[in-house]
Write a protein that holds these residues in place. Structure first.
Motif, PDB file in Angstrom:
ATOM      1  N   UNK A  69      35.602   4.516 -28.280  1.00 23.30           N
ATOM      2  CA  UNK A  69      35.946   4.956 -29.629  1.00 23.30           C
ATOM      3  C   UNK A  69      37.153   5.885 -29.603  1.00 23.30           C
ATOM      4  N   UNK A  70      37.233   6.715 -28.573  1.00 21.71           N
ATOM      5  CA  UNK A  70      38.405   7.574 -28.404  1.00 21.71           C
ATOM      6  C   UNK A  70      39.665   6.722 -28.241  1.00 21.71           C
ATOM      7  N   UNK A  71      39.573   5.684 -27.416  1.00 23.77           N
ATOM      8  CA  UNK A  71      40.704   4.767 -27.231  1.00 23.77           C
ATOM      9  C   UNK A  71      41.100   4.147 -28.560  1.00 23.77           C
ATOM     10  N   UNK A  72      40.113   3.700 -29.331  1.00 25.47           N
ATOM     11  CA  UNK A  72      40.389   3.083 -30.629  1.00 25.47           C
ATOM     12  C   UNK A  72      41.122   4.048 -31.553  1.00 25.47           C
ATOM     13  N   UNK A  73      40.626   5.271 -31.680  1.00 26.84           N
ATOM     14  CA  UNK A  73      41.278   6.238 -32.572  1.00 26.84           C
ATOM     15  C   UNK A  73      42.686   6.585 -32.092  1.00 26.84           C
ATOM     16  N   UNK A  74      42.867   6.753 -30.803  1.00 23.63           N
ATOM     17  CA  UNK A  74      44.202   7.081 -30.291  1.00 23.63           C
ATOM     18  C   UNK A  74      45.168   5.918 -30.516  1.00 23.63           C
ATOM     19  N   UNK A  75      44.663   4.704 -30.454  1.00 30.57           N
ATOM     20  CA  UNK A  75      45.511   3.548 -30.751  1.00 30.57           C
ATOM     21  C   UNK A  75      45.821   3.486 -32.252  1.00 30.57           C
ATOM     22  N   UNK A  76      44.818   3.722 -33.071  1.00 29.10           N
ATOM     23  CA  UNK A  76      45.019   3.700 -34.531  1.00 29.10           C
ATOM     24  C   UNK A  76      46.045   4.748 -34.940  1.00 29.10           C
ATOM     25  N   UNK A  77      45.959   5.932 -34.384  1.00 26.76           N
ATOM     26  CA  UNK A  77      46.868   7.016 -34.771  1.00 26.76           C
ATOM     27  C   UNK A  77      48.264   6.860 -34.160  1.00 26.76           C
ATOM     28  N   UNK A  78      48.344   6.449 -32.903  1.00 27.68           N
ATOM     29  CA  UNK A  78      49.633   6.559 -32.211  1.00 27.68           C
ATOM     30  C   UNK A  78      50.024   5.346 -31.371  1.00 27.68           C
ATOM     31  N   UNK A  79      49.324   4.227 -31.551  1.00 27.51           N
ATOM     32  CA  UNK A  79      49.599   3.040 -30.734  1.00 27.51           C
ATOM     33  C   UNK A  79      49.517   3.342 -29.242  1.00 27.51           C
ATOM     34  N   UNK A  80      48.702   4.304 -28.875  1.00 26.76           N
ATOM     35  CA  UNK A  80      48.554   4.675 -27.470  1.00 26.76           C
ATOM     36  C   UNK A  80      47.603   3.701 -26.782  1.00 26.76           C
ATOM     37  N   UNK A  81      48.039   3.184 -25.648  1.00 25.24           N
ATOM     38  CA  UNK A  81      47.183   2.297 -24.870  1.00 25.24           C
ATOM     39  C   UNK A  81      46.545   3.099 -23.739  1.00 25.24           C
ATOM     40  N   UNK A  82      45.338   2.709 -23.343  1.00 29.17           N
ATOM     41  CA  UNK A  82      44.598   3.521 -22.374  1.00 29.17           C
ATOM     42  C   UNK A  82      45.029   3.313 -20.939  1.00 29.17           C
ATOM     43  N   UNK A  83      44.637   4.269 -20.118  1.00 27.00           N
ATOM     44  CA  UNK A  83      44.693   4.098 -18.670  1.00 27.00           C
ATOM     45  C   UNK A  83      43.369   3.443 -18.310  1.00 27.00           C
ATOM     46  N   UNK A  84      43.438   2.256 -17.766  1.00 23.35           N
ATOM     47  CA  UNK A  84      42.239   1.446 -17.557  1.00 23.35           C
ATOM     48  C   UNK A  84      41.436   1.888 -16.359  1.00 23.35           C
ATOM     49  N   UNK A  85      40.145   1.627 -16.437  1.00 20.47           N
ATOM     50  CA  UNK A  85      39.234   1.892 -15.330  1.00 20.47           C
ATOM     51  C   UNK A  85      38.431   0.624 -15.058  1.00 20.47           C
ATOM     52  N   UNK A  86      38.113   0.401 -13.812  1.00 25.19           N
ATOM     53  CA  UNK A  86      37.247  -0.733 -13.482  1.00 25.19           C
ATOM     54  C   UNK A  86      35.788  -0.316 -13.512  1.00 25.19           C
ATOM     55  N   UNK A  87      35.534   0.977 -13.567  1.00 28.68           N
ATOM     56  CA  UNK A  87      34.180   1.512 -13.597  1.00 28.68           C
ATOM     57  C   UNK A  87      33.978   2.238 -14.920  1.00 28.68           C
TER      58      UNK A  87
END
Length: 136
Positions: A69-87
């Protein structure tokens, strides 16, 4: 860019100035209805259904993790893409982000998560799960 930084500051300050509160897995997330209206129709529809123009009570979001949900909000606000994790315990994984992006109609984030899955997460042991995910 400065616009991205400003939008992320706006999101960070939403607990004081925001007019929307989501509850995800027991954690409060604050946002601004006007940002959601422009950037995420699905989230705005939840806000509108609960409170219209008045300040709604907490809007529960089920079957979604806090990291995603944090990733979603940061993308909605600023088009920020996450640093991915495999775990999943280390942060957002692309599969979970793909599911939440699809659930809330965030096409751009969905495409980013799909690309990450295709580029870095296809292996013999994950292929069947990814085919099932693509079929949804």
């Amino acid at each position: 860019t400065s616009l991205r930084k400003g939008m992320l500051r706006l999101l960070k300050g939403a607990s004081e100035m925001g007019d929307v509160k989501f509850v995800v897995d027991g954690q409060d997330f604050f946002a601004h209805r006007h940002i959601l209206r422009v950037r995420s129709a699905a989230l705005y529809e939840l806000v509108d259904a609960v409170g219209g123009d008045s300040r709604p009570s907490a809007i529960p979001i089920s079957n979604v993790g806090k990291d995603e949900f944090t990733v979603l909000l940061r993308y909605v606000y600023a088009n920020e893409t996450p640093k991915w994790s495999t775990n999943e315990s280390d942060g957002p994984c692309p599969r979970a982000v793909l599911e939440i992006a699809d659930k809330f109609g965030c096409t751009g984030l969905k495409l980013v998560a799909e690309a990450e899955l295709a580029d870095n997460h296809i292996a013999a042991e994950t292929a069947a799960d990814l085919i099932l995910l693509a079929d949804c």
